[in-house]
Design a protein around this motif. Sequence first.
Motif, PDB file in Angstrom:
ATOM      1  N   GLY A 126       0.793  -1.223   0.000  1.00 17.84           N
ATOM      2  CA  GLY A 126       0.000   0.000   0.000  1.00 17.84           C
ATOM      3  C   GLY A 126       0.823   1.269   0.000  1.00 17.84           C
ATOM      4  O   GLY A 126       1.628   1.511  -0.912  1.00 17.84           O
ATOM      5  N   PRO A 127       0.652   2.100   1.032  1.00 17.55           N
ATOM      6  CA  PRO A 127       1.293   3.424   1.045  1.00 17.55           C
ATOM      7  C   PRO A 127       2.773   3.419   1.420  1.00 17.55           C
ATOM      8  O   PRO A 127       3.364   4.487   1.589  1.00 17.55           O
ATOM      9  N   LEU A 128       3.374   2.236   1.543  1.00 15.23           N
ATOM     10  CA  LEU A 128       4.757   2.178   2.000  1.00 15.23           C
ATOM     11  C   LEU A 128       5.691   3.011   1.124  1.00 15.23           C
ATOM     12  O   LEU A 128       6.570   3.719   1.629  1.00 15.23           O
ATOM     13  N   SER A 129       5.501   2.939  -0.188  1.00 12.35           N
ATOM     14  CA  SER A 129       6.415   3.661  -1.080  1.00 12.35           C
ATOM     15  C   SER A 129       6.343   5.163  -0.879  1.00 12.35           C
ATOM     16  O   SER A 129       7.296   5.885  -1.188  1.00 12.35           O
ATOM     17  N   LEU A 130       5.225   5.670  -0.352  1.00 12.91           N
ATOM     18  CA  LEU A 130       5.100   7.107  -0.106  1.00 12.91           C
ATOM     19  C   LEU A 130       5.953   7.559   1.067  1.00 12.91           C
ATOM     20  O   LEU A 130       6.273   8.737   1.188  1.00 12.91           O
ATOM     21  N   GLU A 131       6.318   6.603   1.946  1.00 17.72           N
ATOM     22  CA  GLU A 131       7.123   6.950   3.119  1.00 17.72           C
ATOM     23  C   GLU A 131       8.611   7.057   2.795  1.00 17.72           C
ATOM     24  O   GLU A 131       9.354   7.732   3.495  1.00 17.72           O
ATOM     25  N   TRP A 132       9.050   6.327   1.751  1.00 19.72           N
ATOM     26  CA  TRP A 132      10.478   6.183   1.511  1.00 19.72           C
ATOM     27  C   TRP A 132      10.906   7.007   0.314  1.00 19.72           C
ATOM     28  O   TRP A 132      10.189   7.108  -0.680  1.00 19.72           O
ATOM     29  N   ASP A 133      12.084   7.563   0.399  1.00 19.71           N
ATOM     30  CA  ASP A 133      12.578   8.423  -0.667  1.00 19.71           C
ATOM     31  C   ASP A 133      13.356   7.605  -1.697  1.00 19.71           C
ATOM     32  O   ASP A 133      13.352   6.370  -1.685  1.00 19.71           O
ATOM     33  N   ALA A 134      14.058   8.315  -2.592  1.00 18.13           N
ATOM     34  CA  ALA A 134      14.763   7.647  -3.689  1.00 18.13           C
ATOM     35  C   ALA A 134      15.908   6.764  -3.209  1.00 18.13           C
ATOM     36  O   ALA A 134      16.416   5.945  -3.985  1.00 18.13           O
ATOM     37  N   ALA A 135      16.317   6.884  -1.955  1.00 12.74           N
ATOM     38  CA  ALA A 135      17.395   6.031  -1.431  1.00 12.74           C
ATOM     39  C   ALA A 135      16.909   4.616  -1.152  1.00 12.74           C
ATOM     40  O   ALA A 135      17.714   3.742  -0.843  1.00 12.74           O
ATOM     41  N   ARG A 136      15.584   4.395  -1.263  1.00 15.48           N
ATOM     42  CA  ARG A 136      15.029   3.064  -1.040  1.00 15.48           C
ATOM     43  C   ARG A 136      14.065   2.721  -2.178  1.00 15.48           C
ATOM     44  O   ARG A 136      12.856   2.576  -1.967  1.00 15.48           O
ATOM     45  N   PRO A 137      14.573   2.578  -3.391  1.00 14.16           N
ATOM     46  CA  PRO A 137      13.695   2.357  -4.548  1.00 14.16           C
ATOM     47  C   PRO A 137      13.132   0.941  -4.596  1.00 14.16           C
ATOM     48  O   PRO A 137      13.754  -0.016  -4.147  1.00 14.16           O
ATOM     49  N   PHE A 138      11.932   0.816  -5.150  1.00 15.62           N
ATOM     50  CA  PHE A 138      11.324  -0.482  -5.416  1.00 15.62           C
ATOM     51  C   PHE A 138      11.734  -0.921  -6.819  1.00 15.62           C
ATOM     52  O   PHE A 138      11.521  -0.194  -7.791  1.00 15.62           O
ATOM     53  N   VAL A 139      12.312  -2.113  -6.921  1.00 12.56           N
ATOM     54  CA  VAL A 139      12.793  -2.594  -8.218  1.00 12.56           C
ATOM     55  C   VAL A 139      12.016  -3.815  -8.702  1.00 12.56           C
ATOM     56  O   VAL A 139      12.281  -4.325  -9.786  1.00 12.56           O
ATOM     57  N   GLY A 140      11.060  -4.295  -7.913  1.00 10.11           N
ATOM     58  CA  GLY A 140      10.273  -5.456  -8.319  1.00 10.11           C
ATOM     59  C   GLY A 140      10.994  -6.767  -8.036  1.00 10.11           C
ATOM     60  O   GLY A 140      12.141  -6.789  -7.585  1.00 10.11           O
ATOM     61  N   PHE A 141      10.321  -7.863  -8.299  1.00 10.06           N
ATOM     62  CA  PHE A 141      10.864  -9.190  -8.024  1.00 10.06           C
ATOM     63  C   PHE A 141      11.960  -9.553  -9.021  1.00 10.06           C
ATOM     64  O   PHE A 141      11.819  -9.321 -10.218  1.00 10.06           O
ATOM     65  N   LEU A 142      13.038 -10.124  -8.513  1.00  6.46           N
ATOM     66  CA  LEU A 142      14.153 -10.552  -9.353  1.00  6.46           C
ATOM     67  C   LEU A 142      14.093 -12.068  -9.497  1.00  6.46           C
ATOM     68  O   LEU A 142      14.768 -12.807  -8.787  1.00  6.46           O
ATOM     69  N   VAL A 143      13.258 -12.551 -10.405  1.00  2.00           N
ATOM     70  CA  VAL A 143      13.052 -13.984 -10.551  1.00  2.00           C
ATOM     71  C   VAL A 143      13.107 -14.367 -12.019  1.00  2.00           C
ATOM     72  O   VAL A 143      12.113 -14.255 -12.725  1.00  2.00           O
ATOM     73  N   PRO A 144      14.254 -14.809 -12.528  1.00  2.00           N
ATOM     74  CA  PRO A 144      14.308 -15.290 -13.909  1.00  2.00           C
ATOM     75  C   PRO A 144      13.596 -16.624 -14.029  1.00  2.00           C
ATOM     76  O   PRO A 144      13.900 -17.581 -13.314  1.00  2.00           O
ATOM     77  N   THR A 145      12.642 -16.735 -14.944  1.00  2.00           N
ATOM     78  CA  THR A 145      11.786 -17.914 -15.043  1.00  2.00           C
ATOM     79  C   THR A 145      12.581 -19.183 -15.321  1.00  2.00           C
ATOM     80  O   THR A 145      12.284 -20.251 -14.778  1.00  2.00           O
ATOM     81  N   GLU A 146      13.629 -19.083 -16.135  1.00  2.00           N
ATOM     82  CA  GLU A 146      14.318 -20.305 -16.528  1.00  2.00           C
ATOM     83  C   GLU A 146      15.052 -20.956 -15.367  1.00  2.00           C
ATOM     84  O   GLU A 146      15.459 -22.104 -15.450  1.00  2.00           O
ATOM     85  N   MET A 147      15.237 -20.251 -14.252  1.00  2.00           N
ATOM     86  CA  MET A 147      15.906 -20.843 -13.101  1.00  2.00           C
ATOM     87  C   MET A 147      14.973 -21.732 -12.305  1.00  2.00           C
ATOM     88  O   MET A 147      15.423 -22.582 -11.553  1.00  2.00           O
ATOM     89  N   THR A 148      13.688 -21.514 -12.404  1.00  2.00           N
ATOM     90  CA  THR A 148      12.767 -22.202 -11.523  1.00  2.00           C
ATOM     91  C   THR A 148      11.850 -23.173 -12.243  1.00  2.00           C
ATOM     92  O   THR A 148      11.393 -24.140 -11.662  1.00  2.00           O
ATOM     93  N   ARG A 149      11.553 -22.928 -13.516  1.00  2.00           N
ATOM     94  CA  ARG A 149      10.623 -23.813 -14.209  1.00  2.00           C
ATOM     95  C   ARG A 149      11.285 -25.159 -14.493  1.00  2.00           C
ATOM     96  O   ARG A 149      12.384 -25.220 -15.041  1.00  2.00           O
TER      97      ARG A 149
END
Length: 360
Positions: free
Chosen positions: A200-223
């Motif tokens: 939810g609103p978590l990203s509004l609390e944190w500045d650019a020093a704590r960026p959200f980059v999304g999940f780092l999951v390459p499919t070919e490693m797990t399938r």
Amino acid sequence: MKALLAFGGSRGDAQPGILLARELIDRGHRVTLAVSPNLVEFACGHGIPAIAFGLDTNDLLRAQFDSGPAGGPLRRLRRLRDLNRQGFTESAEELLGAFDGTELVVAAMAGEEVGRAVAAVGFASVHFFPIHPNRSVPIVPTAWGSAVPGQVNRVGWAAAGRARAWALAPDVAALCAREPGAARRPAEIALHAYDRRLFGPLSLEWDAARPFVGFLVPTEMTRPDDDTELDEWLAAGPPPVYAGFGSMPVGDVDAVIALLRSACLHLGRRLLFVGAAPSRTTSDLAVRAAVSHSWVLPRAPWRCTTAARGPSRPPCAPESPRWSARSWPINPTGGDAWKPWEPVSHCRSPGSPRPGRGSC
């Protein structure tokens, strides 16, 4: 640039490190990836220069359970401190042995403190869920936790961070005495490797020093490669219950599978068990050591999971946050999952009456 990546822990910790290392190498940088000893071959198999770092995954996770006889609050506090300190000195020496010429250190959550301690240069941490002080994420993991005032959450998360720093203070001080460069505070950034929509609103609390980059999951490693048997099993009957243990140690895996299987039969459902057990398939049961969550979970709407971190935690799927509403976690505690979930000695479907201990 030469980068040293410290991604110790389970496979769910190592996979994002492999993806990040691959991306840096593709951009022309020199990279060394440090992972748990049992995962070096896994990393090298993806073309990444890797070294052993910290404890073997199984040793690391079992240490969270093998804590000896019960004791009072002070004894429990000492055990928790010892758990946090285990392997710190050895891990630091292993990283320092690969440090020559390093310009950037990147560490995941299982190796963040030791990575920061040896990083006399730039430092980046990679978090798989929020642990920085914040108002948005309840510090109390219960149904009423959402009613806790935001400032209480912030104070609680800050206290948890200070407790971790207190536990490691003797080891950090000893490292600084041996390696004067370790006393320098590097420039730092925290990368949040999960979807901001989950909090939810978590990203509004944190500045650019704590960026959200999304999940780092390459499919070919797990399938799985051509697991046609599992594919056919999933298609041959009603959607199963997914029980995922990931890298968590299971004392008697056959007994746990039998317990979960019995519960599923009572509910009229099949069971897909994923964990440290030999693969096998019957009409109502499929057992696998690992699966691709992006491939399996859309076909398994009921989930019983350990509260693991990283991309191996099924409820944290960016493309379908609603999954978490039909997942019910079970109890590992410690670094990988500190929250007190339902004990595995009994199980129930969401919304059903709570059974007695040891029943299904």
